[in-house]
Design a protein around this motif. Structure first.
Motif, mmCIF file in Angstrom:
data_model
loop_
_atom_site.group_PDB
_atom_site.id
_atom_site.type_symbol
_atom_site.label_atom_id
_atom_site.label_comp_id
_atom_site.label_asym_id
_atom_site.label_seq_id
_atom_site.Cartn_x
_atom_site.Cartn_y
_atom_site.Cartn_z
ATOM 1 N N HIS A 281 91.657 27.857 5.422
ATOM 2 C CA HIS A 281 91.061 28.762 6.408
ATOM 3 C C HIS A 281 89.547 28.829 6.168
ATOM 4 C CE1 HIS A 281 95.118 30.975 7.202
ATOM 5 N NE2 HIS A 281 95.261 29.674 7.088
ATOM 6 N N LEU B 220 93.196 26.974 11.341
ATOM 7 C CA LEU B 220 94.286 26.007 11.299
ATOM 8 C C LEU B 220 93.780 24.664 11.773
ATOM 9 C CD1 LEU B 220 97.171 28.229 12.712
ATOM 10 C CD2 LEU B 220 96.501 27.861 10.349
ATOM 11 N N GLU C 213 106.441 26.668 2.692
ATOM 12 C CA GLU C 213 106.216 27.197 4.035
ATOM 13 C C GLU C 213 106.153 28.718 4.046
ATOM 14 O OE1 GLU C 213 109.212 25.296 6.546
ATOM 15 O OE2 GLU C 213 107.589 24.066 7.327
ATOM 16 N N VAL D 95 101.492 21.676 7.428
ATOM 17 C CA VAL D 95 101.587 20.738 8.538
ATOM 18 C C VAL D 95 101.958 19.380 7.970
ATOM 19 C CG1 VAL D 95 99.920 21.915 10.011
ATOM 20 C CG2 VAL D 95 99.144 20.147 8.422
ATOM 21 N N LEU E 116 102.279 29.078 2.468
ATOM 22 C CA LEU E 116 101.190 28.245 2.959
ATOM 23 C C LEU E 116 101.414 27.880 4.418
ATOM 24 C CD1 LEU E 116 101.098 25.817 -0.098
ATOM 25 C CD2 LEU E 116 99.253 27.421 0.479
ATOM 26 N N ASP E 117 100.329 27.589 5.132
ATOM 27 C CA ASP E 117 100.427 27.028 6.476
ATOM 28 C C ASP E 117 100.535 25.518 6.312
ATOM 29 O OD1 ASP E 117 100.263 29.435 7.909
ATOM 30 O OD2 ASP E 117 98.096 29.493 7.653
ATOM 31 N N ALA F 50 98.484 21.466 3.329
ATOM 32 C CA ALA F 50 98.255 22.896 3.509
ATOM 33 C C ALA F 50 96.889 23.078 4.144
ATOM 34 C CB ALA F 50 98.313 23.626 2.171
ATOM 35 N N THR F 51 96.827 23.880 5.179
ATOM 36 C CA THR F 51 95.554 24.083 5.866
ATOM 37 C C THR F 51 94.670 25.063 5.102
ATOM 38 O OG1 THR F 51 96.453 25.871 7.207
ATOM 39 C CG2 THR F 51 96.615 23.655 8.093
ATOM 40 N N ASN G 76 90.949 29.289 14.384
ATOM 41 C CA ASN G 76 91.635 30.260 13.540
ATOM 42 C C ASN G 76 91.948 29.722 12.144
ATOM 43 O OD1 ASN G 76 91.712 32.144 15.662
ATOM 44 N ND2 ASN G 76 93.499 31.124 16.518
ATOM 45 N N ARG H 197 104.508 21.643 12.718
ATOM 46 C CA ARG H 197 104.929 22.434 11.581
ATOM 47 C C ARG H 197 106.008 21.676 10.813
ATOM 48 N NH1 ARG H 197 101.917 26.649 9.732
ATOM 49 N NH2 ARG H 197 100.814 27.510 11.488
ATOM 50 N N ARG I 104 97.226 33.010 2.922
ATOM 51 C CA ARG I 104 97.906 31.729 3.108
ATOM 52 C C ARG I 104 96.978 30.523 2.916
ATOM 53 N NH1 ARG I 104 102.865 32.432 4.983
ATOM 54 N NH2 ARG I 104 103.034 30.292 5.762
ATOM 55 N N SER I 105 95.700 30.770 2.761
ATOM 56 C CA SER I 105 94.757 29.675 2.512
ATOM 57 C C SER I 105 94.631 29.464 1.010
ATOM 58 C CB SER I 105 93.388 29.997 3.105
ATOM 59 O OG SER I 105 92.481 28.936 2.882
#
Length: 480
Positions: free
Chosen positions: A443, A410, A384, A390, A387-388, A440-441, A408, A428, A313-314
């Motif tokens: 990692h 995020l 969503e 925000v 990707l994470d 998108a965060t 973590n 979110r 997801r990163s």
């Protein structure tokens, strides 16, 4: 830059970066300016007369590729071991690389004295790319909310897409062509190749319609076969190197590979099972600053043929400028250091708030050449899923410091006192109605096991080179 040109060799004639290649089946029907045109990354042919000043800068950056993190003496074995592991993993998988999510980051060079910091910037950063994209307001317009990102100097031998991807994950170039060979295998034999073909065909058909072009089925397949063949690891040109000597092991020094296109970025996202975000300008300008042709590379590439649960997801971040891909990375910042930017995220919109294009987002399906496109809600749902995401309230006066966002990988939670002080709201993303900046965060806690050792070894070597350079400079001043 991060990696060396093989064995310290530098090409006599570094590849030119700007290229426009008409499709073989288009003949002489070259459209007027701003009509969609094939633009390939990091090639040796130029369609327009390049800016001599920019060319000189690019040549200097190419020649710097015999220095960098992997060239540090103690890093040679580390990089060799890491490449061997990646190659072994690639051999175990037919069409993709089953690798943990790794994200490379530069050390905080702002912690060093100004003269040494300037030395590191010249040694590591693709300065012309950074300046070009920042002036176009495509890169780092977000520094009030997110940390600045830096394009790394990346070898321009036609394989820059895969070099940049390797640098962005592991900190060294794709010298063994592991990524390129896997990419070619995916396009050649993967069960999902037909899905990519349909997505590409729809995308290309929309571009052709703007130019008034119509392909026959034979021409479509010829075009696709050319796309697949471009990804081959066989060089299309071999050149001698400045430091080449008879009997020296110049494995890839001097080899020039076919430059790659947008659909290859999509295929790479599937190979890595990882989203890729490309930061690029939207229009190529001529020497007078007039619009010449659109630049199609920028946007978000999702591994849409893979289940989101299978994917990292990163996102992997790349910069594209002047026909050349570069790795785009963040810097590490001390947890106690003051900084007004959000730790480790990248906006999914441009500076005007428009969502970056999700490239090849529609698969028309077998026998269905529908021109349907995704709705805004569907686009957000896709983002969503992979990707994470925000959202940032742009009314906040500043964003949290790096240590407030490392949990973590995020962005982390903001305490009440911090929230009152900074007036920044992070939640979110579940609604497109609010005027927020979607991000998108990244990692950043996921590093290659050799990352820290490589950085420390490089900095020690860089200090030695800087001191030698400084001593030579002082001696020249004394002689004068």
């Amino acid at each position: 830059m991060i990696d060396d040109e093989a064995n310290g060799n530098v090409l006599i004639n570094p590849p030119e970066n700007d290229r426009f290649t008409p499709s073989p089946t288009k003949g002489n029907q070259l459209p007027a300016p701003l009509t969609p045109t094939r633009i390939s990354g990091s090639s040796t042919e130029s369609f327009t007369t390049p800016d001599p000043k920019k060319r000189n800068t690019q040549d200097l950056e190419s020649k710097k590729l015999n220095r960098g993190i992997s060239r540090a003496t103690d890093n040679v074995n580390l990089v060799s071991q890491a490449r061997s592991v990646i190659l072994a993993e690639a051999c175990d998988q037919e069409y993709f690389l089953e690798t943990p999510v790794h994200t490379f980051a530069l050390p905080d060079i702002n912690a060093y004295p100004e003269n040494f910091r300037a030395f590191l910037v010249k040694d590591l950063i693709a300065v012309s790319t950074q300046q070009s994209l920042e002036q176009a307001n495509r890169l780092n317009w977000w520094t009030a909310y997110c940390h600045r990102l830096w394009p790394l100097s990346t070898s321009g031998d036609g394989n820059c897409l895969l070099h940049a991807a390797s640098l962005g994950m592991w900190g060294f170039h794709d010298r063994l062509l592991t990524l390129r060979k896997t990419l070619h295998g995916y396009l050649t034999d993967s069960p999902r190749r037909e899905s990519l073909w349909r997505r590409w065909k729809r995308y290309q058909d929309l571009l052709n319609a703007q130019a008034g072009l119509v392909y026959s089925e034979v021409e479509w397949r010829q075009e696709w076969n050319a796309i697949v063949n471009m990804a081959s690891s066989e060089p299309r040109l071999r050149r001698l190197s400045v430091q080449s000597e008879p009997g020296s092991d110049g494995t890839t020094a001097g080899n020039i590979y076919e430059s790659l296109e947008e659909v290859h970025v999509l295929a790479l996202a599937h190979v890595l099972k990882r989203p890729i975000i490309v930061i690029a300008d939207t229009v190529l300008k001529d020497m007078n600053g007039d619009d010449l042709a659109p630049i199609p590379f920028g946007g978000i590439y999702l591994p849409l043929e893979c289940s989101p649960s299978e994917c990292h997801r990163s996102p992997l971040l790349l910069a594209y400028d002047g026909g050349h891909f570069s790795a785009l990375v963040a810097m590490d910042f001390p947890s106690s250091g003051p900084n007004g930017a959000l730790a480790y995220a990248v906006p999914l919109t441009d500076s005007s708030g428009e969502l970056l294009p999700i490239q090849f987002s529609v698969d028309p399906g077998n026998g269905n050449e529908s021109d349907s496109s995704l709705t805004m809600t569907q686009n957000y749902d896709l983002l969503e899923s992979y990707l994470d995401v925000v959202k940032i309230d742009p009314n906040g006066t500043r964003a949290p410091t790096p240590d407030e966002g490392k949990n973590n990988g995020l962005l982390g939670s903001i305490g009440k006192s911090v929230g009152q002080k900074l007036r920044l709201k992070l939640t979110r993303s579940n609604s497109q109605r609010q005027k927020v900046i979607l991000c998108a965060t990244l990692h950043m806690d996921k590093r290659h096991e050799y990352h820290d050792a490589m950085i420390n070894n490089y900095l020690e070597t860089a200090r030695q080179r800087f001191q030698l350079q400084d001593e030579k400079s002082q001696n020249n001043i004394s002689v004068v």
